[in-house]
Design a protein around this motif. Structure first.
Motif, PDB file in Angstrom:
ATOM      1  N   LEU A 287      79.679 -32.513  83.783  1.00  0.00           N
ATOM      2  CA  LEU A 287      80.939 -32.506  83.035  1.00  0.00           C
ATOM      3  C   LEU A 287      81.855 -31.411  83.587  1.00  0.00           C
ATOM      4  N   TYR A 288      81.267 -30.264  83.916  1.00  0.00           N
ATOM      5  CA  TYR A 288      82.059 -29.182  84.517  1.00  0.00           C
ATOM      6  C   TYR A 288      82.736 -29.691  85.793  1.00  0.00           C
ATOM      7  N   ASN A 289      81.971 -30.355  86.647  1.00  0.00           N
ATOM      8  CA  ASN A 289      82.525 -30.858  87.909  1.00  0.00           C
ATOM      9  C   ASN A 289      83.728 -31.768  87.658  1.00  0.00           C
TER      10      ASN A 289
ATOM     11  N   VAL B  33      92.161 -26.183  97.161  1.00  0.00           N
ATOM     12  CA  VAL B  33      92.179 -24.760  97.545  1.00  0.00           C
ATOM     13  C   VAL B  33      90.805 -24.362  98.070  1.00  0.00           C
ATOM     14  N   ARG B  34      89.755 -24.814  97.414  1.00  0.00           N
ATOM     15  CA  ARG B  34      88.396 -24.550  97.923  1.00  0.00           C
ATOM     16  C   ARG B  34      88.290 -24.984  99.390  1.00  0.00           C
ATOM     17  N   ARG B  35      88.748 -26.214  99.663  1.00  0.00           N
ATOM     18  CA  ARG B  35      88.611 -26.744 101.028  1.00  0.00           C
ATOM     19  C   ARG B  35      89.410 -25.914 102.027  1.00  0.00           C
TER      20      ARG B  35
ATOM     21  N   ILE C 177      76.496 -15.060  99.640  1.00  0.00           N
ATOM     22  CA  ILE C 177      76.048 -15.287  98.262  1.00  0.00           C
ATOM     23  C   ILE C 177      77.252 -15.668  97.421  1.00  0.00           C
ATOM     24  N   GLU C 178      77.077 -16.700  96.614  1.00  0.00           N
ATOM     25  CA  GLU C 178      78.133 -17.025  95.656  1.00  0.00           C
ATOM     26  C   GLU C 178      77.711 -16.511  94.287  1.00  0.00           C
ATOM     27  N   ILE C 179      78.567 -15.690  93.722  1.00  0.00           N
ATOM     28  CA  ILE C 179      78.306 -15.083  92.399  1.00  0.00           C
ATOM     29  C   ILE C 179      79.022 -15.949  91.363  1.00  0.00           C
ATOM     30  N   GLY C 180      78.255 -16.515  90.438  1.00  0.00           N
ATOM     31  CA  GLY C 180      78.805 -17.535  89.551  1.00  0.00           C
ATOM     32  C   GLY C 180      78.874 -18.842  90.318  1.00  0.00           C
ATOM     33  N   VAL C 181      77.743 -19.210  90.904  1.00  0.00           N
ATOM     34  CA  VAL C 181      77.699 -20.363  91.824  1.00  0.00           C
ATOM     35  C   VAL C 181      77.960 -21.684  91.105  1.00  0.00           C
TER      36      VAL C 181
ATOM     37  N   LYS D 134      79.617 -26.547  93.757  1.00  0.00           N
ATOM     38  CA  LYS D 134      80.748 -27.230  94.413  1.00  0.00           C
ATOM     39  C   LYS D 134      81.110 -26.594  95.747  1.00  0.00           C
ATOM     40  N   ASN D 135      81.075 -25.261  95.792  1.00  0.00           N
ATOM     41  CA  ASN D 135      81.508 -24.574  97.017  1.00  0.00           C
ATOM     42  C   ASN D 135      80.470 -24.629  98.122  1.00  0.00           C
ATOM     43  N   MET D 136      79.223 -24.816  97.741  1.00  0.00           N
ATOM     44  CA  MET D 136      78.158 -24.833  98.747  1.00  0.00           C
ATOM     45  C   MET D 136      78.278 -26.060  99.661  1.00  0.00           C
TER      46      MET D 136
ATOM     47  N   VAL E  86      73.950 -17.044  92.492  1.00  0.00           N
ATOM     48  CA  VAL E  86      73.498 -16.419  91.248  1.00  0.00           C
ATOM     49  C   VAL E  86      74.414 -16.879  90.123  1.00  0.00           C
ATOM     50  N   ASP E  87      73.845 -17.033  88.942  1.00  0.00           N
ATOM     51  CA  ASP E  87      74.619 -17.493  87.789  1.00  0.00           C
ATOM     52  C   ASP E  87      73.854 -17.090  86.531  1.00  0.00           C
ATOM     53  N   THR E  88      74.562 -17.063  85.407  1.00  0.00           N
ATOM     54  CA  THR E  88      73.877 -16.800  84.138  1.00  0.00           C
ATOM     55  C   THR E  88      73.391 -18.105  83.496  1.00  0.00           C
TER      56      THR E  88
ATOM     57  N   GLY F 280      71.249 -14.160  87.093  1.00  0.00           N
ATOM     58  CA  GLY F 280      71.673 -12.761  87.112  1.00  0.00           C
ATOM     59  C   GLY F 280      73.113 -12.634  86.647  1.00  0.00           C
ATOM     60  N   ASP F 281      73.455 -11.403  86.309  1.00  0.00           N
ATOM     61  CA  ASP F 281      74.788 -11.106  85.798  1.00  0.00           C
ATOM     62  C   ASP F 281      75.656 -10.530  86.918  1.00  0.00           C
ATOM     63  N   ALA F 282      76.868 -11.040  87.028  1.00  0.00           N
ATOM     64  CA  ALA F 282      77.785 -10.621  88.101  1.00  0.00           C
ATOM     65  C   ALA F 282      78.016  -9.111  88.138  1.00  0.00           C
ATOM     66  N   VAL F 283      77.882  -8.460  87.009  1.00  0.00           N
ATOM     67  CA  VAL F 283      78.166  -7.016  87.002  1.00  0.00           C
ATOM     68  C   VAL F 283      76.923  -6.162  87.242  1.00  0.00           C
TER      69      VAL F 283
ATOM     70  N   LEU G  46      83.476 -15.164  94.945  1.00  0.00           N
ATOM     71  CA  LEU G  46      83.715 -15.229  93.490  1.00  0.00           C
ATOM     72  C   LEU G  46      84.819 -16.262  93.291  1.00  0.00           C
ATOM     73  N   CYS G  47      84.448 -17.469  92.977  1.00  0.00           N
ATOM     74  CA  CYS G  47      85.422 -18.561  92.919  1.00  0.00           C
ATOM     75  C   CYS G  47      85.566 -19.075  91.482  1.00  0.00           C
ATOM     76  N   TYR G  48      86.731 -18.881  90.900  1.00  0.00           N
ATOM     77  CA  TYR G  48      87.022 -19.293  89.527  1.00  0.00           C
ATOM     78  C   TYR G  48      86.020 -18.700  88.536  1.00  0.00           C
ATOM     79  N   VAL G  49      85.582 -17.498  88.828  1.00  0.00           N
ATOM     80  CA  VAL G  49      84.586 -16.848  87.977  1.00  0.00           C
ATOM     81  C   VAL G  49      85.189 -15.673  87.221  1.00  0.00           C
TER      82      VAL G  49
HETATM   83  C1  LIG Z   1      84.332 -21.729  86.231  1.00  0.00           C
HETATM   84  S1  LIG Z   1      82.658 -21.745  86.758  1.00  0.00           S
HETATM   85  C2  LIG Z   1      82.862 -21.604  88.524  1.00  0.00           C
HETATM   86  C3  LIG Z   1      81.681 -22.148  89.259  1.00  0.00           C
HETATM   87  C4  LIG Z   1      81.849 -22.194  90.779  1.00  0.00           C
HETATM   88  N1  LIG Z   1      82.067 -20.883  91.311  1.00  0.00           N
HETATM   89  C5  LIG Z   1      82.967 -23.120  91.171  1.00  0.00           C
HETATM   90  O1  LIG Z   1      83.852 -22.717  91.934  1.00  0.00           O
HETATM   91  O2  LIG Z   1      82.930 -24.290  90.735  1.00  0.00           O
HETATM   92  C6  LIG Z   1      82.105 -20.124  86.304  1.00  0.00           C
HETATM   93  C7  LIG Z   1      80.614 -19.908  86.531  1.00  0.00           C
HETATM   94  O3  LIG Z   1      80.319 -18.520  86.326  1.00  0.00           O
HETATM   95  C8  LIG Z   1      79.132 -18.428  85.577  1.00  0.00           C
HETATM   96  N2  LIG Z   1      79.121 -17.125  84.884  1.00  0.00           N
HETATM   97  C9  LIG Z   1      79.738 -16.786  83.732  1.00  0.00           C
HETATM   98  N3  LIG Z   1      79.516 -15.492  83.435  1.00  0.00           N
HETATM   99  C10 LIG Z   1      78.742 -15.005  84.443  1.00  0.00           C
HETATM  100  C11 LIG Z   1      78.185 -13.727  84.720  1.00  0.00           C
HETATM  101  N4  LIG Z   1      78.386 -12.683  83.898  1.00  0.00           N
HETATM  102  N5  LIG Z   1      77.439 -13.573  85.833  1.00  0.00           N
HETATM  103  C12 LIG Z   1      77.226 -14.629  86.685  1.00  0.00           C
HETATM  104  N6  LIG Z   1      77.742 -15.859  86.472  1.00  0.00           N
HETATM  105  C13 LIG Z   1      78.489 -16.042  85.370  1.00  0.00           C
HETATM  106  C14 LIG Z   1      79.162 -19.626  84.650  1.00  0.00           C
HETATM  107  O4  LIG Z   1      77.876 -19.964  84.160  1.00  0.00           O
HETATM  108  C15 LIG Z   1      79.747 -20.689  85.570  1.00  0.00           C
HETATM  109  O5  LIG Z   1      78.743 -21.370  86.261  1.00  0.00           O
END
Ligand SMILES: C[S@@+](CC[C@H](N)C(=O)[O-])C[C@H]1O[C@@H](n2cnc3c(N)ncnc32)[C@H](O)[C@@H]1O
Length: 187
Positions: A10-12, A26-28, A40-44, A48-50, A61-63, A83-86, A100-103
């Motif tokens: 659904l997110y996609n 924009v990703r492309r 590494i993608e944080i909030g992967v 989609k980006n992979m 990494v993602d929560t 894992g947590d981005a911070v 860090l894409c749309y995160v």
């Molecule tokens: C809007 S989506 C973007 C996903 C991907 N980067 C993209 O471009 O489609 C945000 C992602 O960040 C993750 N996220 C939210 N808080 C986070 C945190 N504190 N640490 C790591 N990931 C987190 C969410 O679970 C979600 O998968």
């Protein structure tokens, strides 16, 4: 965590349709030119980006465990972990590039997340969106930001503050400034 992050398919769909496919464009544009030995993608998210990012070593990494499971299922050889981005459980400078894409808009401490990305990699690629000049503030705040807040938990970013975190920066804008790209290098 927002419910949307428990539903990768659904997110996609919503990410593409609600952005009128501009988020994917924009990703492309950005990721087709990124070359790295490791990234590494944080909030992967759903990964989609992979589909656009190539490197011999790729990690995400993602929560959200649902997102991680979905991404791992799509890309064999992708290392994923919760894992947590911070507060990433990674050594300093272990990756060449972090993404860090749309995160950041969805995080309560975006500055700390960028600092952490700069700690674990030598280059950070950030893609996010902001109010463009052609959308009036009132419409942005009530309709677009309102939707983003409700669905993704997002809030406006202070891009100027984020740009200052890198030793050097490259800033690109697409679609009248609706999409911002920052490439920061670590100090
Ligand atoms: C809007 S989506 C973007 C996903 C991907 N980067 C993209 O471009 O489609 C945000 C992602 O960040 C993750 N996220 C939210 N808080 C986070 C945190 N504190 N640490 C790591 N990931 C987190 C969410 O679970 C979600 O998968």
């Amino acid at each position: 965590m927002k419910w949307i992050y428990r539903h990768p398919s659904l997110y996609n769909l919503m990410d593409s349709v609600c952005s009128l496919f501009l988020a994917d464009r924009v990703r492309r544009k950005v990721f087709s030119s990124i070359r790295a030995s490791s990234l590494i993608e944080i909030g992967v998210g759903s990964g989609k980006n992979m589909a656009l990012l190539s490197a011999p070593v790729r990690a995400g990494v993602d929560t959200s465990l649902e997102m991680l499971k979905f991404a791992r299922g799509r890309f064999r050889g992708l290392h994923v972990f919760a894992g947590d981005a911070v507060r990433l459980p990674l050594k300093d400078g272990g990756f060449e590039v972090s993404v860090l894409c749309y995160v950041l808009r969805g995080l309560s401490r975006p500055v700390e997340a960028v600092r952490e990305a700069l700690r674990v990699s030598t280059r950070v690629v950030i893609i996010d969106y902001d109010r463009p000049c052609f959308i009036p503030r009132f419409i942005w705040d009530t309709v677009i930001s309102g939707f983003g807040r409700a669905v993704y938990g997002s809030r406006d970013l202070d891009f100027a503050a984020l740009e200052k975190l890198g030793a050097s920066k490259e800033v690109l804008k697409y679609y009248g400034g609706l999409y911002r790209v920052m490439i920061l290098s670590a100090r």
